[in-house]
Scaffold this motif. Structure first.
Motif, PDB file in Angstrom:
ATOM      1  N   LYS A   6       3.493 -46.712   0.518  1.00  0.00           N
ATOM      2  CA  LYS A   6       4.210 -46.984   1.777  1.00  0.00           C
ATOM      3  C   LYS A   6       3.544 -46.265   2.949  1.00  0.00           C
ATOM      4  CE  LYS A   6       8.709 -47.696  -0.410  1.00  0.00           C
ATOM      5  NZ  LYS A   6      10.098 -47.187  -0.580  1.00  0.00           N
ATOM      6  N   LEU A   7       3.125 -45.008   2.721  1.00  0.00           N
ATOM      7  CA  LEU A   7       2.432 -44.261   3.772  1.00  0.00           C
ATOM      8  C   LEU A   7       1.111 -44.932   4.136  1.00  0.00           C
ATOM      9  CD1 LEU A   7       3.011 -40.625   2.436  1.00  0.00           C
ATOM     10  CD2 LEU A   7       4.212 -41.727   4.323  1.00  0.00           C
ATOM     11  N   ASP A   8       0.383 -45.388   3.124  1.00  0.00           N
ATOM     12  CA  ASP A   8      -0.900 -46.041   3.378  1.00  0.00           C
ATOM     13  C   ASP A   8      -0.715 -47.352   4.146  1.00  0.00           C
ATOM     14  OD1 ASP A   8      -2.228 -44.011   2.063  1.00  0.00           O
ATOM     15  OD2 ASP A   8      -2.447 -45.124   0.179  1.00  0.00           O
ATOM     16  N   ALA A   9       0.334 -48.092   3.802  1.00  0.00           N
ATOM     17  CA  ALA A   9       0.592 -49.356   4.497  1.00  0.00           C
ATOM     18  C   ALA A   9       0.923 -49.104   5.963  1.00  0.00           C
ATOM     19  CB  ALA A   9       1.738 -50.105   3.806  1.00  0.00           C
ATOM     20  N   PHE A  10       1.748 -48.085   6.209  1.00  0.00           N
ATOM     21  CA  PHE A  10       2.063 -47.749   7.598  1.00  0.00           C
ATOM     22  C   PHE A  10       0.807 -47.315   8.342  1.00  0.00           C
ATOM     23  CE2 PHE A  10       2.790 -44.604  10.857  1.00  0.00           C
ATOM     24  CZ  PHE A  10       3.640 -45.289  11.710  1.00  0.00           C
ATOM     25  N   LYS A  11       0.009 -46.460   7.704  1.00  0.00           N
ATOM     26  CA  LYS A  11      -1.195 -45.943   8.350  1.00  0.00           C
ATOM     27  C   LYS A  11      -2.149 -47.087   8.706  1.00  0.00           C
ATOM     28  CE  LYS A  11      -4.929 -42.569   7.637  1.00  0.00           C
ATOM     29  NZ  LYS A  11      -5.503 -41.581   6.696  1.00  0.00           N
ATOM     30  N   THR A  12      -2.298 -48.054   7.811  1.00  0.00           N
ATOM     31  CA  THR A  12      -3.180 -49.191   8.074  1.00  0.00           C
ATOM     32  C   THR A  12      -2.741 -49.951   9.320  1.00  0.00           C
ATOM     33  OG1 THR A  12      -3.758 -49.441   5.735  1.00  0.00           O
ATOM     34  CG2 THR A  12      -4.037 -51.375   7.150  1.00  0.00           C
ATOM     35  N   ASP A  13      -1.442 -50.240   9.418  1.00  0.00           N
ATOM     36  CA  ASP A  13      -0.930 -50.968  10.582  1.00  0.00           C
ATOM     37  C   ASP A  13      -1.047 -50.135  11.858  1.00  0.00           C
ATOM     38  OD1 ASP A  13      -0.326 -53.100   8.985  1.00  0.00           O
ATOM     39  OD2 ASP A  13       1.831 -52.708   8.899  1.00  0.00           O
ATOM     40  N   PHE A  14      -0.709 -48.840  11.758  1.00  0.00           N
ATOM     41  CA  PHE A  14      -0.744 -47.954  12.923  1.00  0.00           C
ATOM     42  C   PHE A  14      -2.164 -47.835  13.463  1.00  0.00           C
ATOM     43  CE2 PHE A  14      -1.162 -43.674  14.758  1.00  0.00           C
ATOM     44  CZ  PHE A  14      -0.174 -43.728  15.729  1.00  0.00           C
ATOM     45  N   GLU A  15      -3.119 -47.613  12.559  1.00  0.00           N
ATOM     46  CA  GLU A  15      -4.496 -47.401  13.010  1.00  0.00           C
ATOM     47  C   GLU A  15      -5.172 -48.706  13.423  1.00  0.00           C
ATOM     48  OE1 GLU A  15      -6.697 -44.949  10.306  1.00  0.00           O
ATOM     49  OE2 GLU A  15      -5.462 -43.202  10.796  1.00  0.00           O
ATOM     50  N   ALA A  16      -4.620 -49.827  13.009  1.00  0.00           N
ATOM     51  CA  ALA A  16      -5.135 -51.126  13.462  1.00  0.00           C
ATOM     52  C   ALA A  16      -4.579 -51.500  14.835  1.00  0.00           C
ATOM     53  CB  ALA A  16      -4.796 -52.211  12.445  1.00  0.00           C
TER      54      ALA A  16
END
Length: 221
Positions: A6-16
């Motif tokens: 879940k953290l990785d999914a959020f990070k991917t969207d945030f950094e994109a």
């Protein structure tokens, strides 16, 4: 889905820069730099570890009620989760994961408290938004975090970035020092000995709360 997924999914969207975040890449680069420098500093290696004695503390919960670690330990093992504040989406995901694991933790006769430098109204907001049923304790000036070896001062350039993003830590925390705790989780046995410790200077990396369960059950036996 695990907490880290879940953290990785959020990070991917945030950094994109996906809506609603729309964060410039220069901001991401600055955050990466600050995290890399905190890792390189070795601060996490100086934090308390399994086998160490946990400092005793009394802190107020989100409703102003004093909560004593000694009193909680008299009832069984104690789980502590140190987090940065309601403004941190990674912390909110972690709190939700701890809440989801709470029935198993309570079944092992342990108590759970979260500790943050934020003032009580922000802790109440954390509890409400994340539907938490365990206490959130306010740690003024990150003093208890410091006793565990978790407190660090933000770099000047990171303070400038936070100010530009209207992320006013002095207002959130009622403290002008611009310090935070490294995210951490501890399991403390009734005799005050730390039996599980997880400290990560990278706030985007956090283990699943279920990983604590063997240590909790052993401490309760």
């Amino acid at each position: 889905m695990s907490l880290q997924e879940k953290l990785d999914a959020f990070k991917t969207d945030f950094e994109a820069g996906k809506p609603p975040y729309n964060v410039p890449y220069s901001v991401i680069e600055t955050m990466h730099r600050a995290t890399a420098e905190l890792i390189a500093s070795g601060a996490a290696q100086k934090a308390l570890k399994a086998g160490d004695q946990a400092p005793a503390f009394t802190l107020n919960d989100q409703d102003g009620k004093p909560v004593s670690s000694a009193e909680l330990l008299s009832q069984g093992p104690l789980v502590l989760t140190f987090y940065r504040g309601v403004w941190c989406p990674y912390c909110n995901l972690e709190l939700q994961a701890v809440q989801a694991t709470l029935p198993e933790i309570l079944a092992a006769h342990a108590n759970v408290v979260a500790i943050s430098p934020q003032v009580a109204p922000n802790s109440r907001k954390s509890a409400r938004q994340n539907e938490l049923t365990f206490p959130i304790l306010s740690d003024p000036h990150n003093d208890v975090a410091a006793a565990f070896g978790l407190r660090f001062a933000l770099q000047d350039y990171l303070v400038d970035l936070y100010k530009s993003l209207k992320n006013d830590l002095p207002a959130f925390n009622g403290d002008p020092s611009w310090t935070l705790p490294m995210p951490a989780r501890y399991v403390i046995a009734p005799d005050g000995t730390i039996v599980y410790a997880e400290v990560n200077p990278d706030y985007t990396r956090r283990p699943d709360p279920a990983e604590m369960l063997p240590a909790i059950r052993k401490a309760a036996a």
